[in-house]
Design a protein around this motif. Structure first.
Motif, mmCIF file in Angstrom:
data_model
loop_
_atom_site.group_PDB
_atom_site.id
_atom_site.type_symbol
_atom_site.label_atom_id
_atom_site.label_comp_id
_atom_site.label_asym_id
_atom_site.label_seq_id
_atom_site.Cartn_x
_atom_site.Cartn_y
_atom_site.Cartn_z
ATOM 1 N N GLY A 258 14.711 -10.275 -38.703
ATOM 2 C CA GLY A 258 15.216 -11.362 -39.539
ATOM 3 C C GLY A 258 16.713 -11.202 -39.742
ATOM 4 O O GLY A 258 17.288 -10.135 -39.457
ATOM 5 N N ILE A 259 17.312 -12.247 -40.284
ATOM 6 C CA ILE A 259 18.762 -12.236 -40.476
ATOM 7 C C ILE A 259 19.187 -11.126 -41.450
ATOM 8 O O ILE A 259 20.327 -10.655 -41.417
ATOM 9 N N MET B 178 12.585 -14.433 -45.388
ATOM 10 C CA MET B 178 12.511 -15.544 -44.427
ATOM 11 C C MET B 178 12.957 -16.840 -45.089
ATOM 12 O O MET B 178 13.181 -16.889 -46.306
ATOM 13 N N SER C 179 12.146 -5.337 -38.896
ATOM 14 C CA SER C 179 11.747 -6.433 -38.009
ATOM 15 C C SER C 179 12.851 -7.496 -37.977
ATOM 16 O O SER C 179 13.820 -7.437 -38.754
ATOM 17 N N ALA D 277 12.909 -7.769 -31.622
ATOM 18 C CA ALA D 277 13.718 -8.849 -32.222
ATOM 19 C C ALA D 277 14.749 -8.259 -33.180
ATOM 20 O O ALA D 277 15.898 -8.733 -33.234
ATOM 21 N N ALA D 278 14.392 -7.210 -33.903
ATOM 22 C CA ALA D 278 15.336 -6.598 -34.854
ATOM 23 C C ALA D 278 16.556 -6.052 -34.131
ATOM 24 O O ALA D 278 17.683 -6.111 -34.637
ATOM 25 N N LYS E 75 1.030 -10.052 -38.345
ATOM 26 C CA LYS E 75 0.382 -8.976 -37.566
ATOM 27 C C LYS E 75 -0.289 -7.965 -38.490
ATOM 28 O O LYS E 75 -1.417 -7.533 -38.239
ATOM 29 N N ALA F 272 7.997 -13.110 -41.065
ATOM 30 C CA ALA F 272 6.707 -13.813 -41.134
ATOM 31 C C ALA F 272 5.808 -13.300 -40.013
ATOM 32 O O ALA F 272 4.602 -13.118 -40.200
ATOM 33 N N ASN F 273 6.443 -13.026 -38.873
ATOM 34 C CA ASN F 273 5.687 -12.571 -37.708
ATOM 35 C C ASN F 273 4.992 -11.226 -37.947
ATOM 36 O O ASN F 273 3.780 -11.101 -37.738
ATOM 37 N N MET G 237 9.192 -21.272 -44.405
ATOM 38 C CA MET G 237 8.294 -20.261 -43.811
ATOM 39 C C MET G 237 7.557 -19.523 -44.926
ATOM 40 O O MET G 237 6.350 -19.307 -44.859
HETATM 41 C C1 LIG Z 1 19.129 -16.309 -36.306
HETATM 42 C C2 LIG Z 1 17.677 -16.047 -36.598
HETATM 43 C C3 LIG Z 1 17.325 -15.636 -37.848
HETATM 44 C C4 LIG Z 1 15.988 -15.390 -38.143
HETATM 45 N N1 LIG Z 1 15.664 -14.959 -39.389
HETATM 46 C C5 LIG Z 1 14.371 -14.745 -39.687
HETATM 47 C C6 LIG Z 1 14.009 -14.316 -40.982
HETATM 48 O O1 LIG Z 1 14.850 -14.099 -41.873
HETATM 49 N N2 LIG Z 1 12.703 -14.109 -41.248
HETATM 50 C C7 LIG Z 1 11.717 -14.318 -40.310
HETATM 51 O O2 LIG Z 1 10.544 -14.126 -40.624
HETATM 52 N N3 LIG Z 1 12.047 -14.713 -39.064
HETATM 53 C C8 LIG Z 1 13.329 -14.939 -38.738
HETATM 54 N N4 LIG Z 1 13.657 -15.340 -37.476
HETATM 55 C C9 LIG Z 1 12.605 -15.501 -36.481
HETATM 56 C C10 LIG Z 1 12.211 -14.145 -35.908
HETATM 57 O O3 LIG Z 1 13.329 -13.525 -35.337
HETATM 58 C C11 LIG Z 1 11.093 -14.341 -34.855
HETATM 59 O O4 LIG Z 1 9.943 -14.831 -35.484
HETATM 60 C C12 LIG Z 1 10.805 -13.072 -34.119
HETATM 61 O O5 LIG Z 1 9.804 -13.311 -33.183
HETATM 62 C C13 LIG Z 1 10.355 -11.981 -35.071
HETATM 63 O O6 LIG Z 1 10.004 -10.858 -34.343
HETATM 64 P P1 LIG Z 1 9.539 -9.505 -35.036
HETATM 65 O O7 LIG Z 1 8.661 -9.869 -36.165
HETATM 66 O O8 LIG Z 1 8.795 -8.780 -33.928
HETATM 67 O O9 LIG Z 1 10.739 -8.764 -35.423
HETATM 68 C C14 LIG Z 1 14.989 -15.593 -37.156
HETATM 69 C C15 LIG Z 1 15.376 -16.002 -35.882
HETATM 70 C C16 LIG Z 1 16.687 -16.222 -35.596
HETATM 71 C C17 LIG Z 1 17.081 -16.667 -34.213
#
Ligand SMILES: Cc1cc2nc3c(=O)[nH]c(=O)nc-3n(C[C@H](O)[C@H](O)[C@H](O)COP(=O)(O)O)c2cc1C
Length: 444
Positions: free
Chosen positions: A15-16, A123, A13, A42-43, A96, A91-92, A127
């Protein structure tokens, strides 16, 4: 817990820390596990799916749009796996998972999988410490078959310091290999209830190597097998005794499926002539079904000239009954003798046909399954067959060979001492053959 032969679905998913799941994938492969990947949208913004597809040698299960091409992908993928590993878990997606929302591949697989699940959160510290995330992680810890990995404290990618870092890939592997591994628990549970299969789950064995349809590797000119065609034989043959009985063997076809998948993932056009077998081929692979050794012989010979490589993986019966009875042989309670005659040798006929053609280079690889005098038998078969290489393999013990994902094998080449056989996943074996073919074709 030995990870060799384990099938691990990696959910990624956004995150960085996504780049660390690439490292994790490689570490798991080095341990002999087969890894498939599903990703959230997002990943894919952090690391391209092509990276994961290249590393895993298999297309990645991407957003639910792909479901249109393969209706049950969200079930096939997780059911294929022995373990579902979500790294990193945002976290997202944690929210879910906890709430039963399943609107992307990672959360869909979490909900539909019946194998143990391991979630590695990553995260920002705020968060991580938010009441919602704390509550959601607590809910996940209460789920059966779900392990939440500890998130270490330290410097975070955003520059802040605190809890929320991703557990290091090497530590995740160490955890999976340890006594507390959910895989070890599943193995213990399955040995206590032997009928339940690899781990306690009720689903039938899904098709191996589910492949998302949204990537067609044969169209990717950057892949090393682009523009090349491989012909594979697969499965076993059945030699009729009468209309209801036959002579056959225990081949499951899993090695051929691994070969087809790895050739395809490397950009080859893959055509398979397959005898009866249980394992299923990935989409994108052309399969012609045959029954007997003679059917297989004819099907292979008629397709030979267009192939850049031919890999003879099928377990072809050496002999067949001289006469197949037209009607079922009755039980007369007296001794019955069945006369056997040799079947055509498909491998040797292919190398002979190659020798008689003044055509472009064609690479031919045979298989030799031996139960004793491995080196001598393999060297002799290689020499007699005229093949470019022979994959020597041996069914051993209860956890490798027929129907399993691990096998003891060595790639034998002319003029080179027979290497010592090693234990590895059938995907590793397939990769070694693909690398050999590419090298012989001058594409490596
Ligand atoms: C540069 C960047 C880094 C991020 N890193 C994280 C992270 O490490 N952990 C996290 O929970 N969300 C992080 N986010 C937020 C998620 O990308 C965002 O909540 C996204 O909707 C997650 O989608 P997913 O859970 O469907 O992959 C980051 C966002 C950006 C722009």
């Amino acid at each position: 817990m030995n990870l060799a032969g384990k099938k691990i679905l990696l959910g990624v998913s956004g995150g960085i820390a996504v780049y660390k799941s690439c490292e994790l994938l490689r570490l798991l492969q080095k341990k002999g596990a087969t890894v498939r990947v599903c990703m959230t949208d997002a990943a894919t913004e952090f690391v391209a799916p092509l990276t994961f597809a290249s590393l895993s040698k298999c297309p990645v299960y991407l957003k639910s749009g792909a479901v249109e091409a393969r209706p049950f992908q969200h079930i096939d993928f997780p059911r294929w796996a022995d373990l579902y590993l979500v790294v990193p878990a945002t976290a997202n997606v944690i929210g879910k998972f906890a709430c039963g929302i399943a609107d992307d591949p990672v959360s869909l697989c979490f909900m539909s999988c019946t194998c143990p699940r391991v979630v590695a959160p990553a995260m920002n510290v705020a968060m991580y410490n938010s009441p919602a995330v704390k509550r959601n992680l607590e809910i996940l810890r209460g789920f059966e078959d779900t392990t939440v990995l500890e998130s270490p404290a330290g410097e975070l990618a955003c520059g802040e310091v605190g809890q929320g870092r991703l557990m290091e890939p090497a530590e995740i592997v160490e955890f999976l290999e340890g006594e507390g591994s959910p895989l070890a628990a599943a193995a213990r549970a399955s040995s206590a209830t032997p009928s339940s299969g690899g781990h306690p789950r009720n689903a039938p064995e899904p098709p191996a190597f589910p492949v998302a349809q949204d990537i067609d590797p044969t169209q990717d000119a950057t892949l090393p097998g682009h523009g090349k065609k491989v012909l594979l034989t697969a499965g076993r043959t059945e030699e009729a005794i009468d209309p209801v009985r036959y002579i056959s063997n225990r081949s499951s076809g899993k090695t051929a499926v691994a070969l087809a998948s790895v050739f395809y993932a490397n950009g080859f056009e893959v055509e398979v002539v397959a005898g009866p077998m249980e394992a299923a081929f990935p989409g994108g692979v052309k399969v012609t079904r045959v029954q007997s050794a003679r059917d297989m012989h004819d099907a292979v010979m008629s397709r030979l000239t267009s192939a850049d490589a031919v890999v003879h993986c099928a377990a072809v019966a050496d002999y067949r009954p001289a006469h197949a009875a037209d009607a079922k042989i009755k039980d007369s309670r007296s001794q019955l003798t069945i006369e056997l005659v040799p079947n055509p040798n498909i491998l040797r006929d292919c190398t002979a046909a190659r020798a008689s053609r003044a055509a472009a280079r064609q690479v031919i690889v045979g298989f030799a399954l031996e139960t004793d005098h491995f080196e001598e038998h393999a060297a002799e078969k290689l020499q007699k067959s005229g093949a470019d290489a022979l994959l020597l393999n041996a069914p051993v013990a209860n956890d490798s060979g027929f129907g399993h994902d691990c096998v003891r094998y060595a790639l034998v080449r002319p003029g080179v001492p027979v290497p010592e056989m090693k234990m590895g996943g059938k995907v590793d074996l397939a990769q070694e053959i693909v690398d050999f073919v590419l090298k012989e074709l001058g594409n490596a």
